[in-house]
Design a protein around this motif. Sequence first.
Motif, short mmCIF file in Angstrom:
data_model
loop_
_atom_site.label_atom_id
_atom_site.label_comp_id
_atom_site.label_asym_id
_atom_site.label_seq_id
_atom_site.Cartn_x
_atom_site.Cartn_y
_atom_site.Cartn_z
N THR A 27 69.49 58.63 55.42
CA THR A 27 70.11 58.35 56.12
C THR A 27 71.01 57.32 55.66
OG1 THR A 27 70.41 57.98 58.41
CG2 THR A 27 70.66 60.16 57.35
N GLY A 28 72.45 57.15 55.55
CA GLY A 28 72.85 55.88 54.97
C GLY A 28 73.08 55.70 53.58
N TRP A 29 73.03 54.40 53.35
CA TRP A 29 73.90 54.56 52.18
C TRP A 29 72.78 54.52 51.04
CZ3 TRP A 29 78.34 53.12 49.74
CH2 TRP A 29 79.32 52.45 50.17
N ASN A 34 72.97 59.07 46.74
CA ASN A 34 71.27 58.98 45.96
C ASN A 34 71.91 61.22 45.96
OD1 ASN A 34 69.32 58.79 44.46
ND2 ASN A 34 67.69 59.05 45.97
N ASP A 35 72.68 61.26 46.93
CA ASP A 35 73.79 62.93 46.74
C ASP A 35 74.39 62.57 45.89
OD1 ASP A 35 73.67 65.09 49.40
OD2 ASP A 35 75.69 64.30 48.38
N PRO A 36 74.43 63.31 44.81
CA PRO A 36 75.41 63.26 43.37
C PRO A 36 77.18 63.51 44.71
CG PRO A 36 73.81 64.28 42.56
CD PRO A 36 73.52 64.20 44.58
N PRO A 37 77.52 64.16 45.14
CA PRO A 37 78.46 65.27 44.76
C PRO A 37 79.22 64.29 46.82
CG PRO A 37 76.76 67.27 45.77
CD PRO A 37 76.09 65.62 45.43
N THR A 74 79.08 62.76 56.38
CA THR A 74 79.13 62.73 58.21
C THR A 74 77.28 62.21 58.45
OG1 THR A 74 80.78 63.08 58.57
CG2 THR A 74 78.78 62.25 60.52
N GLU A 75 76.87 63.62 57.73
CA GLU A 75 74.64 63.29 58.31
C GLU A 75 74.55 62.14 57.10
OE1 GLU A 75 73.84 66.91 56.84
OE2 GLU A 75 73.70 67.98 59.14
N LEU A 76 75.25 61.85 56.29
CA LEU A 76 74.33 60.45 55.28
C LEU A 76 75.08 59.23 56.17
CD1 LEU A 76 74.34 62.80 51.82
CD2 LEU A 76 72.30 62.80 53.19
N THR A 77 76.56 59.28 55.88
CA THR A 77 76.75 57.85 55.30
C THR A 77 77.06 57.80 57.92
OG1 THR A 77 78.96 58.61 56.43
CG2 THR A 77 78.12 58.46 53.86
N TYR A 84 85.56 56.29 57.46
CA TYR A 84 84.66 55.58 56.31
C TYR A 84 86.01 54.77 55.67
CZ TYR A 84 82.73 54.11 52.09
OH TYR A 84 81.61 52.68 51.51
N LEU A 85 86.72 56.02 55.06
CA LEU A 85 87.68 55.73 54.29
C LEU A 85 88.66 54.24 55.20
CD1 LEU A 85 89.74 55.69 51.93
CD2 LEU A 85 91.31 57.94 53.25
N THR A 86 89.39 54.44 56.49
CA THR A 86 90.05 53.34 56.81
C THR A 86 89.31 52.05 56.65
OG1 THR A 86 90.54 54.97 58.61
CG2 THR A 86 90.89 52.40 59.12
#
Length: 139
Positions: A27-29, A34-37, A74-77, A84-86
């Motif tokens: 998870t994380g950056w 590494n996740d294309p979508p 949410t799971e990845l970041t 995240y956008l804010t």
Amino acid sequence: MPETRLSALLHILRAWLDQAPAGETGTGWAAALNDPPIAAALRAMHRSPGHPWTVATLAAEAGLSRTPFARRFTELTGQPPLTYLTWWRMTTAARLLTASDAPLSTIAAEVGYTSEFAFAAAFKRRFDRPPGRYRRAPG
């Protein structure tokens, strides 16, 4: 950060990600990039922070439906897409405040706020001081 240094940093990060063993990024950056979508949605937000993004429009950028996109992001970041956008908008605004003398209304619009008041309130929540004082702070 000048564009060439930013490009170099992104190149280094991509090279590192390409060499990471499968599943090591978790998870994380690293995982998000590494996740294309999810990487597509992140690129869209970074390219145009002032766009009126919604979870649905970000999901469309990712090529996913809304709920799976939000869950995966949410799971990845570790945070929901609009949170995240804010964060990204406020980070961009802080950089613009210190790197330019653009009026607050211009910076507010550039990071997606139609009202200078709404921008100032969001900025103060994030940085514990209004944008004008943040701009004038030394260092």
